[in-house]
Design a protein around this motif. Structure first.
Motif, mmCIF file in Angstrom:
data_model
loop_
_atom_site.group_PDB
_atom_site.id
_atom_site.type_symbol
_atom_site.label_atom_id
_atom_site.label_comp_id
_atom_site.label_asym_id
_atom_site.label_seq_id
_atom_site.Cartn_x
_atom_site.Cartn_y
_atom_site.Cartn_z
ATOM 1 N N HIS A 101 0.858 -1.180 0.000
ATOM 2 C CA HIS A 101 0.000 0.000 0.000
ATOM 3 C C HIS A 101 0.894 1.229 0.000
ATOM 4 O O HIS A 101 1.909 1.277 0.719
ATOM 5 N N TYR A 102 0.508 2.209 -0.797
ATOM 6 C CA TYR A 102 1.334 3.398 -1.021
ATOM 7 C C TYR A 102 0.738 4.606 -0.311
ATOM 8 O O TYR A 102 -0.423 4.967 -0.546
ATOM 9 N N LEU A 103 1.528 5.224 0.552
ATOM 10 C CA LEU A 103 1.121 6.454 1.215
ATOM 11 C C LEU A 103 1.520 7.626 0.329
ATOM 12 O O LEU A 103 2.670 8.047 0.306
ATOM 13 N N ALA A 104 0.559 8.148 -0.432
ATOM 14 C CA ALA A 104 0.849 9.233 -1.362
ATOM 15 C C ALA A 104 1.027 10.565 -0.644
ATOM 16 O O ALA A 104 1.918 11.351 -0.982
ATOM 17 N N LEU A 123 6.420 4.766 0.888
ATOM 18 C CA LEU A 123 6.208 6.214 0.784
ATOM 19 C C LEU A 123 7.508 6.874 0.336
ATOM 20 O O LEU A 123 8.562 6.224 0.260
ATOM 21 N N GLU A 124 7.426 8.170 0.029
ATOM 22 C CA GLU A 124 8.611 8.988 -0.220
ATOM 23 C C GLU A 124 8.644 10.117 0.814
ATOM 24 O O GLU A 124 7.711 10.918 0.869
ATOM 25 N N ALA A 125 9.678 10.160 1.644
ATOM 26 C CA ALA A 125 9.824 11.230 2.627
ATOM 27 C C ALA A 125 10.446 12.446 1.950
ATOM 28 O O ALA A 125 11.425 12.322 1.215
ATOM 29 N N SER A 126 9.878 13.622 2.217
ATOM 30 C CA SER A 126 10.309 14.835 1.503
ATOM 31 C C SER A 126 11.297 15.685 2.287
ATOM 32 O O SER A 126 11.818 16.660 1.751
ATOM 33 N N ASN A 127 11.542 15.336 3.552
ATOM 34 C CA ASN A 127 12.551 16.073 4.307
ATOM 35 C C ASN A 127 13.103 15.164 5.406
ATOM 36 O O ASN A 127 12.556 14.093 5.693
ATOM 37 N N GLU A 128 14.193 15.603 6.030
ATOM 38 C CA GLU A 128 14.868 14.758 7.007
ATOM 39 C C GLU A 128 14.020 14.543 8.260
ATOM 40 O O GLU A 128 14.054 13.469 8.866
ATOM 41 N N ARG A 129 13.258 15.552 8.661
ATOM 42 C CA ARG A 129 12.409 15.400 9.851
ATOM 43 C C ARG A 129 11.389 14.287 9.643
ATOM 44 O O ARG A 129 11.215 13.411 10.503
ATOM 45 N N ASN A 130 10.702 14.293 8.492
ATOM 46 C CA ASN A 130 9.736 13.238 8.209
ATOM 47 C C ASN A 130 10.412 11.887 8.049
ATOM 48 O O ASN A 130 9.895 10.854 8.500
#
Length: 205
Positions: A122-125, A159-166
């Motif tokens: 399952h993909y978390l968009a 998923l794809e994380a967009s920053n280091e915090r996430n």
């Protein structure tokens, strides 16, 4: 879907929630490296993001699973990639929604899809929390509720994380890193992440 914590009750979103939740998405994603790369002008970005995320909410409600909280302070859009993927960007009128920035949005979609794993998952968009409510564990609770469902069916998540915090948050939630993605034209680095099902939750522990 059951409550994740005593303070956060998670449920499936409906069409009636779309306006409120698209606003949460637009405002939560407004700052950030992807936004800077997609639409450098912040005023333009806000206008287009509200249209874009209204479209993403509609797409998620009709082709995926949109989870929210009872107070509509958070939203997550998931897609079942054990099945054929939902319509591509060409099918959801990206050009009309994003105007002169459509080429960047199309490039983002294509880059993500090229790196997307072939294994069933399952993909978390998208996942977002109202900026005024961030830092209180609401997003983690929202994801934990869905992860419990995935664990019961032995289904991984991606998923794809967009920053280091996430990225660091997702590591704490059981995700592991894959090969980073660098967006073209000196764009930001994104971190694809994979979460295998958790055996203890499968066993009901």
């Amino acid at each position: 879907m059951p409550p994740s914590t005593p303070a956060v009750t998670v449920r499936r979103a409906t069409d009636d929630d779309a306006t409120a939740l698209s606003t949460v998405l637009a405002e939560a994603f407004l700052p950030g490296p992807i936004g800077d790369w997609l639409i450098p002008n912040l005023t333009h970005r806000r206008t287009i993001y509200h249209r874009y995320f209204a479209l993403m909410l509609h797409r998620g409600l009709h082709h995926g699973h949109v989870a929210t909280t009872t107070d509509l302070s958070a939203v997550a859009i998931w897609y079942d990639r054990t099945q054929p993927p939902p319509p591509s960007s060409s099918d959801y009128d990206l050009a009309q929604t994003t105007g002169i920035y459509a080429h960047r949005f199309s490039l983002l979609d294509a880059t993500f899809e090229a790196a997307h794993p072939h294994e069933a998952h399952h993909y978390l968009a998208f996942v977002a929390v109202d900026p005024t409510r961030q830092g209180h564990g609401i997003g983690s609770a929202l994801l934990a509720a869905y992860h419990t469902t995935l664990d019961r069916t032995n289904t991984p998540a991606y998923l794809e994380a967009s920053n280091e915090r996430n990225r660091n948050l997702y590591l704490r939630l059981g995700y592991t890193l894959r090969i980073p993605i660098v967006l073209p034209g000196d764009g930001p680095t994104l971190w694809p992440m994979w979460r295998p099902p958790t055996p203890s939750q499968q066993a009901g522990i």
